[in-house]
Design a protein around this motif. Structure first.
Motif, PDB file in Angstrom:
ATOM      1  N   ARG A 239      54.755  36.033  20.127  1.00 47.78           N
ATOM      2  CA  ARG A 239      56.085  36.608  19.906  1.00 47.78           C
ATOM      3  C   ARG A 239      57.151  35.814  20.644  1.00 47.78           C
ATOM      4  NH1 ARG A 239      57.089  42.200  18.492  1.00 47.78           N
ATOM      5  NH2 ARG A 239      55.200  43.161  17.655  1.00 47.78           N
TER       6      ARG A 239
ATOM      7  N   THR B  43      57.789  39.235  14.845  1.00 50.15           N
ATOM      8  CA  THR B  43      57.526  38.365  15.996  1.00 50.15           C
ATOM      9  C   THR B  43      58.662  37.382  16.245  1.00 50.15           C
ATOM     10  OG1 THR B  43      56.309  36.806  14.599  1.00 50.15           O
ATOM     11  CG2 THR B  43      55.046  38.548  15.667  1.00 50.15           C
TER      12      THR B  43
ATOM     13  N   GLN C  34      45.969  36.717  19.013  1.00 46.75           N
ATOM     14  CA  GLN C  34      46.180  37.639  17.900  1.00 46.75           C
ATOM     15  C   GLN C  34      47.618  37.572  17.416  1.00 46.75           C
ATOM     16  OE1 GLN C  34      44.690  41.721  18.355  1.00 46.75           O
ATOM     17  NE2 GLN C  34      46.611  42.484  17.525  1.00 46.75           N
ATOM     18  N   GLU C  35      48.526  37.336  18.344  1.00 50.89           N
ATOM     19  CA  GLU C  35      49.950  37.330  17.987  1.00 50.89           C
ATOM     20  C   GLU C  35      50.725  36.528  19.018  1.00 50.89           C
ATOM     21  OE1 GLU C  35      52.127  40.991  16.307  1.00 50.89           O
ATOM     22  OE2 GLU C  35      52.663  40.985  18.438  1.00 50.89           O
TER      23      GLU C  35
ATOM     24  N   ALA D 173      52.202  35.863  24.312  1.00 47.95           N
ATOM     25  CA  ALA D 173      51.007  35.868  23.474  1.00 47.95           C
ATOM     26  C   ALA D 173      50.202  37.130  23.750  1.00 47.95           C
ATOM     27  CB  ALA D 173      50.143  34.638  23.737  1.00 47.95           C
TER      28      ALA D 173
ATOM     29  N   VAL E 141      56.508  32.358  12.814  1.00 47.36           N
ATOM     30  CA  VAL E 141      56.780  33.739  13.189  1.00 47.36           C
ATOM     31  C   VAL E 141      57.129  34.501  11.917  1.00 47.36           C
ATOM     32  CG1 VAL E 141      57.579  33.115  15.501  1.00 47.36           C
ATOM     33  CG2 VAL E 141      59.229  33.270  13.626  1.00 47.36           C
ATOM     34  N   ASN E 142      57.225  35.812  12.046  1.00 51.17           N
ATOM     35  CA  ASN E 142      57.664  36.616  10.911  1.00 51.17           C
ATOM     36  C   ASN E 142      58.870  37.445  11.331  1.00 51.17           C
ATOM     37  OD1 ASN E 142      56.618  38.891  12.329  1.00 51.17           O
ATOM     38  ND2 ASN E 142      54.608  38.536  11.430  1.00 51.17           N
TER      39      ASN E 142
END
Length: 243
Positions: free
Chosen positions: A209, A123, A206-207, A139, A119-120
């Protein structure tokens, strides 16, 4: 007592006082030196660079003796405590291993499995979660052929096992110049089926979280939605065409 005798007594007293001062000074010096050179304890330092999540052991550690005074309070003094343990960030040669560098031992139930996702700062809820906290995993699917563009709750009420240190990874964008980005690995405790769905999303969504939950969240969450797409905004959710 004549003046000469009095002077003699004074000289004797002065000599005695000087001797005591010298004795205490030497004693303190010896005590200080002894605290620096002994007693000594055994600690373990990295013999060659160790990558994040690589196991520690006799092959990449070696024992050294240091004065107890200079050893960190958290320094690990037994190789048995380090065998097979891992750290969540790279260690350089010469680093003395301390207990706060080690990833906590697992406390999984018989039905749980551990997986890690990157994660960053966004997210990962901007560092607001800690090991032991519970989160939902959401997601966002936008570029997967055959799936509508939507945000979907994959798993609810997931326990965070550990959070690693920030790492920089290289990302290839379909043959273009490689880019780097900062990520934080988060280890989660999941049931096997949920582990598969999160692994799939980490690879193709795509992501992914984390959604932090309140500490007093109840068990009744039946009114919470699991999916959201264009139809919820009055549009039409169209699946991507298979390629």
């Amino acid at each position: 007592m004549n003046p000469r005798q009095r002077r003699g007594v004074l000289f004797l007293l002065a000599a005695a006082a000087l001797s005591l001062a010298v004795f205490f000074a030497v004693s303190n010096y010896v005590k200080d030196v002894d605290s620096q050179v002994g007693p000594r304890i055994t600690v373990y330092e990295v013999a060659k660079p160790v990558d994040a999540y690589s196991p520690l052991g006799a092959s990449n550690l070696h024992a050294i003796e240091v004065p107890r005074r200079w050893a960190a309070r958290t320094a690990v003094t037994s190789l048995r405590e380090l065998e097979g343990r891992r750290v969540s960030f790279p260690l350089a040669t010469g680093t003395v291993v301390t207990s706060d560098m080690l990833i906590p031992s697992t406390d999984l139930s018989p039905t749980e499995r551990e997986i890690a996702i990157n994660v960053n700062s966004v997210t990962g809820v901007a560092g607001r979660v800690r090991p032991g906290d519970r989160v939902d995993i959401v997601a966002v699917f936008a570029d997967v052929p055959g799936l509508p563009k939507q945000a979907r709750v994959l798993v609810r009420d997931v326990r965070i096992v550990s959070i690693g240190g920030q790492q920089t990874i290289t990302v290839d964008d379909e043959g273009s110049v490689a880019n780097t980005k900062d990520v934080v690995p988060v280890t989660l405790a999941l049931e096997p089926e949920d582990a598969l769905s999160v692994t799939y999303a980490a690879a193709f969504a795509q992501e992914v979280r984390l959604v932090a939950l309140p500490g007093d969240v109840g068990t009744n969450r039946s009114r919470e939605v699991d999916e959201f797409d264009a139809s919820d905004l009055g549009g039409k959710a169209i699946p991507e065409e298979a390629q």
